[in-house]
Design an enzyme around this catalytic site. Structure first.
Site, PDB file in Angstrom:
ATOM      1  CE1 TYR A 103       9.058   3.746 -36.117  1.00 30.03           C
ATOM      2  CE2 TYR A 103      10.627   2.150 -35.277  1.00 30.03           C
ATOM      3  CZ  TYR A 103       9.354   2.471 -35.688  1.00 30.03           C
ATOM      4  OH  TYR A 103       8.395   1.505 -35.678  1.00 30.03           O
ATOM      5  CE  LYS A 106       7.097   1.989 -41.014  1.00 27.14           C
ATOM      6  NZ  LYS A 106       8.128   2.523 -40.142  1.00 27.14           N
TER       7      LYS A 106
HETATM    8  C1  LIG Z   1       8.976   2.088 -39.155  1.00 21.71           C
HETATM    9  C2  LIG Z   1      10.289   2.724 -39.006  1.00 21.71           C
HETATM   10  C3  LIG Z   1      11.395   2.011 -38.505  1.00 21.71           C
HETATM   11  C4  LIG Z   1      11.306   0.575 -38.027  1.00 21.71           C
HETATM   12  O1  LIG Z   1      10.975  -0.291 -39.046  1.00 21.71           O
HETATM   13  P1  LIG Z   1      10.203  -1.694 -38.798  1.00 21.71           P
HETATM   14  O2  LIG Z   1      10.077  -2.234 -40.174  1.00 21.71           O
HETATM   15  O3  LIG Z   1       8.906  -1.385 -38.127  1.00 21.71           O
HETATM   16  O4  LIG Z   1      11.069  -2.514 -37.931  1.00 21.71           O
HETATM   17  C5  LIG Z   1      12.609   2.661 -38.429  1.00 21.71           C
HETATM   18  N1  LIG Z   1      12.731   3.953 -38.785  1.00 21.71           N
HETATM   19  C6  LIG Z   1      11.698   4.665 -39.266  1.00 21.71           C
HETATM   20  C7  LIG Z   1      11.910   6.089 -39.637  1.00 21.71           C
HETATM   21  C8  LIG Z   1      10.442   4.084 -39.392  1.00 21.71           C
HETATM   22  O5  LIG Z   1       9.424   4.810 -39.823  1.00 21.71           O
END
Ligand SMILES: *Cc1c(COP(=O)(O)O)cnc(C)c1O
Length: 387
Positions: free
Chosen positions: A103, A200
């Site tokens: 990410y 997510k």
């Molecule tokens: C969105 C995401 C993150 C970071 O998460 P946040 O809640 O935005 O800090 C880390 N890894 C993956 C795979 C993501 O999709």
């Protein structure tokens, strides 16, 4: 009551870690907003930043049960979870091996912060265990992977990585966000620390920012020691919302995953689409590894539009599916990596990573698959006829 380890997934989602309403016997967990608790001489002092208010402490049990770990911690964002977990185990002079496909926020955390603290790192573009092995040094402390990866849904052999790391006494971390605990449980494959952006799938309604770490009691206790200094705890109101979201995690993710398989198969037959990336398809180069380590194949996929269809125009022509930077909500969303997440790379760097201009990342929601198919078809037609 059955031991929570033996409960079914839906039962864990609904019931594990409920806060009991002893006063009024309400059906759902009450929210404890207090930031101040009596000090009664017990060892554990309750305070939000100690991650131990009633709502936080109880929700951690649900997350640990979902990931088959002894313990868990919840954070105010995925990056708060990831940064606290990494810094808990690192000191100046240590070395980290990490996949280049991680990410973007994780990539930047390492590229922007590690040098300042004298922490060495090696990015690898590989998902091959041999290449990881060649990068291990005597000061290697952490191997960090992300599978399925963004945006091409690359699959890394989790068991092979955890075996390699164990042989060298290296801690393993995985970002399990794309799979969610419903589709993949890395702790059962030997991974030490499982990380989630709960923004997510765990949140799932595109309205919560949160993160989670699941691991053994020993590892969680070490992460806690660092986390209380960084202070990335989640407010109890949001903890409560996250608990509500998790009640339907299995139902939601199963429905999304089922839709994703339907969409992936459909997209493969569409002559205006040149390629589909989905670990559940036999055409996926690592389908066999995915079959071995995932329960189902998840609800994220990517596809490439033919060169005569402009990716941005196509997305603007969608009526139901929303162009959106984030992912994993109940609603289907798309993003074109070349114009957004990977826009800062040169065209050559993008192509090296397999990211073409016509690539669309598709987060499949719970809408009826026929409606999603129709939306994609009308958007392609419109893009081709209005050129
Ligand atoms: C969105 C995401 C993150 C970071 O998460 P946040 O809640 O935005 O800090 C880390 N890894 C993956 C795979 C993501 O999709």
């Amino acid at each position: 009551m059955k031991d929570s380890k033996k409960r079914g997934l839906n039962t864990i989602c609904v019931h594990t870690g409920e806060v009991e309403d002893t006063q009024f016997k309400g059906a759902v967990s009450p929210i404890f907003m207090s930031t101040s608790y009596a000090f009664d001489g017990v060892e554990e002092k309750r305070y939000p930043r100690y991650f131990n208010t009633p709502n936080q402490a109880m929700l951690c049990k649900k997350i640990a049960a979902l990931e088959h770990t002894e313990d868990a911690l919840i954070f105010s964002s995925g990056m708060a979870a990831i940064s606290s977990a990494m810094f808990a185990f690192l000191k100046s002079g240590d070395h980290v091996i990490i996949q280049q496909v991680v990410y973007g926020g994780t990539f930047h955390l390492i590229a922007a912060e590690f040098e300042k603290y004298g922490i060495e790192y090696s990015f690898t573009s590989s998902d091959n265990v041999k290449d990881f092995k060649s990068l291990i040094k005597t000061n290697t402390k952490i191997v960090y992977i992300e599978t399925p990866s963004n945006p091409l849904l690359g699959i890394t052999d989790i068991r092979a990585i955890s075996n390699l790391a164990k042989a060298h006494k290296v801690i393993t971390m995985i970002d399990n966000t794309f799979a969610s605990p419903i589709n993949q449980n890395p702790a059962l494959l030997g991974i030490d620390i499982v990380l989630h952006s709960a923004t997510k799938y765990m949140g799932g309604h595109s309205d919560i920012s949160a993160g989670a770490v699941a691991a053994s009691k020993e590892h969680i206790s070490q992460i806690w020691n660092t986390a209380i200094n960084f202070g990335g705890n989640l407010s109890d109101q949001t903890v409560w919302l996250l608990e509500r979201s998790l009640k339907t995690l299995n139902l939601r993710v199963k429905a999304q995953t089922k839709n994703a398989m339907i969409m992936a198969k459909y997209l493969e037959t569409n002559k205006d689409i040149s390629r589909v990336y989905y670990p559940g398809l036999e055409s996926h180069p690592q389908h066999e590894i995915a079959k071995k380590q995932m329960k189902y194949f998840g609800a994220m996929l990517s596809f490439e539009l033919n060169d005569d269809i402009d990716a941005l125009t196509f997305q603007n022509n969608l009526r139901l599916i929303k162009p959106s930077m984030s992912l994993a909500g109940l609603e289907s969303t798309t993003v074109s990596p070349a114009q957004t997440t990977h826009a800062l790379l040169s065209e050559n760097e993008r192509l090296e990573r397999g990211i073409r201009d016509g690539l669309i990342r598709f987060s499949v929601g719970i809408e009826d698959a026929e409606d999603l198919i129709e939306d994609i078809e009308q958007a392609i037609r419109k893009t081709l006829t209005t050129k």
